[in-house]
Scaffold this motif. Structure first.
Motif, PDB file in Angstrom:
ATOM      1  N   MET A   1       0.843  -1.173   0.000  1.00 29.18           N
ATOM      2  CA  MET A   1       0.000   0.000   0.000  1.00 29.18           C
ATOM      3  C   MET A   1       0.892   1.240   0.000  1.00 29.18           C
ATOM      4  SD  MET A   1      -2.939   0.756   2.646  1.00 29.18           S
ATOM      5  CE  MET A   1      -4.212   1.796   2.166  1.00 29.18           C
ATOM      6  N   ARG A   2       0.533   2.197  -0.763  1.00 27.66           N
ATOM      7  CA  ARG A   2       1.308   3.430  -0.928  1.00 27.66           C
ATOM      8  C   ARG A   2       0.764   4.517  -0.005  1.00 27.66           C
ATOM      9  NH1 ARG A   2       2.450   6.305  -6.644  1.00 27.66           N
ATOM     10  NH2 ARG A   2       4.646   6.436  -6.244  1.00 27.66           N
ATOM     11  N   THR A   3       1.670   5.238   0.653  1.00 24.23           N
ATOM     12  CA  THR A   3       1.222   6.316   1.531  1.00 24.23           C
ATOM     13  C   THR A   3       1.154   7.615   0.741  1.00 24.23           C
ATOM     14  OG1 THR A   3       3.424   6.910   2.232  1.00 24.23           O
ATOM     15  CG2 THR A   3       2.287   5.239   3.539  1.00 24.23           C
ATOM     16  N   SER A   4       0.300   8.494   1.148  1.00 22.92           N
ATOM     17  CA  SER A   4       0.144   9.782   0.464  1.00 22.92           C
ATOM     18  C   SER A   4       0.996  10.878   1.093  1.00 22.92           C
ATOM     19  CB  SER A   4      -1.330  10.193   0.463  1.00 22.92           C
ATOM     20  OG  SER A   4      -1.780  10.331   1.788  1.00 22.92           O
ATOM     21  N   LEU A   5       1.947  10.513   1.916  1.00 26.31           N
ATOM     22  CA  LEU A   5       2.825  11.482   2.576  1.00 26.31           C
ATOM     23  C   LEU A   5       3.786  12.130   1.590  1.00 26.31           C
ATOM     24  CD1 LEU A   5       3.738  12.751   5.218  1.00 26.31           C
ATOM     25  CD2 LEU A   5       5.293  10.845   5.525  1.00 26.31           C
ATOM     26  N   GLY A   6       4.178  11.434   0.540  1.00 23.67           N
ATOM     27  CA  GLY A   6       5.147  11.957  -0.426  1.00 23.67           C
ATOM     28  C   GLY A   6       4.654  13.176  -1.180  1.00 23.67           C
ATOM     29  N   ARG A   7       3.402  13.191  -1.589  1.00 20.08           N
ATOM     30  CA  ARG A   7       2.869  14.303  -2.378  1.00 20.08           C
ATOM     31  C   ARG A   7       2.830  15.625  -1.581  1.00 20.08           C
ATOM     32  NH1 ARG A   7      -1.908  14.061  -6.659  1.00 20.08           N
ATOM     33  NH2 ARG A   7      -1.831  16.250  -7.244  1.00 20.08           N
ATOM     34  N   PRO A   8       2.299  15.644  -0.357  1.00 22.96           N
ATOM     35  CA  PRO A   8       2.327  16.895   0.405  1.00 22.96           C
ATOM     36  C   PRO A   8       3.750  17.374   0.702  1.00 22.96           C
ATOM     37  CG  PRO A   8       0.741  15.386   1.390  1.00 22.96           C
ATOM     38  CD  PRO A   8       1.487  14.620   0.326  1.00 22.96           C
ATOM     39  N   LEU A   9       4.661  16.456   0.894  1.00 25.39           N
ATOM     40  CA  LEU A   9       6.046  16.830   1.147  1.00 25.39           C
ATOM     41  C   LEU A   9       6.644  17.526  -0.074  1.00 25.39           C
ATOM     42  CD1 LEU A   9       8.471  16.788   3.027  1.00 25.39           C
ATOM     43  CD2 LEU A   9       9.080  14.560   2.065  1.00 25.39           C
ATOM     44  N   VAL A  10       6.405  16.993  -1.253  1.00 24.10           N
ATOM     45  CA  VAL A  10       6.904  17.593  -2.499  1.00 24.10           C
ATOM     46  C   VAL A  10       6.294  18.979  -2.689  1.00 24.10           C
ATOM     47  CG1 VAL A  10       6.860  17.401  -5.020  1.00 24.10           C
ATOM     48  CG2 VAL A  10       7.442  15.411  -3.627  1.00 24.10           C
ATOM     49  N   ILE A  11       5.001  19.109  -2.446  1.00 26.55           N
ATOM     50  CA  ILE A  11       4.323  20.407  -2.581  1.00 26.55           C
ATOM     51  C   ILE A  11       4.897  21.403  -1.573  1.00 26.55           C
ATOM     52  CG2 ILE A  11       2.126  21.613  -2.270  1.00 26.55           C
ATOM     53  CD1 ILE A  11       0.770  19.119  -3.484  1.00 26.55           C
ATOM     54  N   GLY A  12       5.128  20.972  -0.349  1.00 26.02           N
ATOM     55  CA  GLY A  12       5.715  21.847   0.672  1.00 26.02           C
ATOM     56  C   GLY A  12       7.107  22.315   0.294  1.00 26.02           C
ATOM     57  N   LEU A  14       8.314  22.551  -2.751  1.00 25.58           N
ATOM     58  CA  LEU A  14       8.172  23.480  -3.885  1.00 25.58           C
ATOM     59  C   LEU A  14       7.718  24.868  -3.426  1.00 25.58           C
ATOM     60  CD1 LEU A  14       6.634  21.208  -6.664  1.00 25.58           C
ATOM     61  CD2 LEU A  14       8.913  22.226  -6.604  1.00 25.58           C
ATOM     62  N   VAL A  15       6.798  24.927  -2.497  1.00 16.18           N
ATOM     63  CA  VAL A  15       6.322  26.214  -1.979  1.00 16.18           C
ATOM     64  C   VAL A  15       7.471  26.956  -1.291  1.00 16.18           C
ATOM     65  CG1 VAL A  15       4.842  27.277  -0.221  1.00 16.18           C
ATOM     66  CG2 VAL A  15       3.890  25.587  -1.783  1.00 16.18           C
ATOM     67  N   VAL A  16       8.240  26.260  -0.483  1.00 16.27           N
ATOM     68  CA  VAL A  16       9.381  26.883   0.193  1.00 16.27           C
ATOM     69  C   VAL A  16      10.414  27.346  -0.834  1.00 16.27           C
ATOM     70  CG1 VAL A  16      11.336  26.432   1.737  1.00 16.27           C
ATOM     71  CG2 VAL A  16       9.045  25.710   2.391  1.00 16.27           C
ATOM     72  N   ALA A  17      10.699  26.530  -1.836  1.00 17.55           N
ATOM     73  CA  ALA A  17      11.685  26.899  -2.867  1.00 17.55           C
ATOM     74  C   ALA A  17      11.239  28.142  -3.636  1.00 17.55           C
ATOM     75  CB  ALA A  17      11.908  25.733  -3.824  1.00 17.55           C
ATOM     76  N   VAL A  18       9.966  28.228  -3.985  1.00 16.39           N
ATOM     77  CA  VAL A  18       9.453  29.407  -4.694  1.00 16.39           C
ATOM     78  C   VAL A  18       9.542  30.643  -3.801  1.00 16.39           C
ATOM     79  CG1 VAL A  18       7.357  30.456  -5.641  1.00 16.39           C
ATOM     80  CG2 VAL A  18       8.005  28.140  -6.317  1.00 16.39           C
ATOM     81  N   ALA A  19       9.221  30.497  -2.516  1.00 20.27           N
ATOM     82  CA  ALA A  19       9.304  31.638  -1.586  1.00 20.27           C
ATOM     83  C   ALA A  19      10.747  32.108  -1.433  1.00 20.27           C
ATOM     84  CB  ALA A  19       8.723  31.256  -0.226  1.00 20.27           C
ATOM     85  N   VAL A  20      11.685  31.174  -1.302  1.00 28.04           N
ATOM     86  CA  VAL A  20      13.100  31.536  -1.173  1.00 28.04           C
ATOM     87  C   VAL A  20      13.599  32.209  -2.455  1.00 28.04           C
ATOM     88  CG1 VAL A  20      15.438  30.567  -0.980  1.00 28.04           C
ATOM     89  CG2 VAL A  20      13.657  29.854   0.613  1.00 28.04           C
ATOM     90  N   ALA A  21      13.219  31.682  -3.607  1.00 28.02           N
ATOM     91  CA  ALA A  21      13.628  32.293  -4.886  1.00 28.02           C
ATOM     92  C   ALA A  21      13.051  33.695  -5.024  1.00 28.02           C
ATOM     93  CB  ALA A  21      13.193  31.406  -6.054  1.00 28.02           C
TER      94      ALA A  21
END
Length: 185
Positions: A1-12, A14-21
């Motif tokens: 079974m696959r957990t959905s923890l990976g997707r929110p982590l990737v989105i988080g 990306l949001v931090v990277a865009v804010a830092v940029a």
């Protein structure tokens, strides 16, 4: 079974990277390195005042103020953080006010550049990059352009003889782009 923890982590991430940029672009403003702003201001002259004699009256040399601006001090700009050239003059106008005049200025553009009248000595190389905020200084305003000739009014309550140099100061990074010693003429 696959957990959905990976997707929110990737989105988080990306949001931090865009804010830092976004913050980095705002803070450093790298596009200004390729943008030049040229200013070509004439040296200001004071208008005739009501106290001046009428045009048909013979002037009294003891009471008539000088009609031409007078250069009191000046010097050549040297490079600090960025390649900088041109000359600086401290000029007394016919009405008794003072301006700092930058002539043939050529420096890099940058974020939050100011023109400072200071009491700091002008030093060559890296030793001169950070000295201008150590003592007394007066900000004459934002740099109008990184190229050309421009004037900066010295406030009436400032005694220009108390200052010995002018710096093109980057207020954002606390560093001098270039500076000139004001030698008396």
């Amino acid at each position: 079974m696959r957990t959905s923890l990976g997707r929110p982590l990737v989105i988080g991430v990306l949001v931090v990277a865009v804010a830092v940029a976004g913050f980095g672009l705002y803070w450093f403003q790298p596009w200004k390195l390729w943008q030049d702003e040229t200013v070509r201001e004439a040296l200001p002259t004071a208008a005739a005042s009501a106290a001046d004699p009428a045009p048909d009256a013979s002037p009294d040399p003891a009471r008539t103020p000088a009609r031409d601006p007078r250069t009191l001090a000046g010097g050549a700009l040297i490079s600090h953080e960025h390649s900088t050239s041109g000359t600086v003059k401290l000029v007394r106008l016919p009405d008794g006010s003072h301006v700092v005049r930058l002539e043939n200025l050529d420096t890099s553009n940058g974020p939050d550049l100011r023109v400072w009248l200071t009491d700091a000595p002008v030093r060559e190389g890296r030793a001169g990059w950070h000295v201008f905020d150590d003592g007394a200084y007066v900000s004459l305003g934002k740099l109008k352009g990184n190229k050309g000739s421009q004037n900066y009014t010295v406030p009436a309550d400032v005694d220009p003889s108390a200052f010995s140099s002018v710096s093109i100061w980057c207020d954002r990074f606390d560093v001098s782009f270039g500076a000139a010693e004001l030698g008396r003429v």
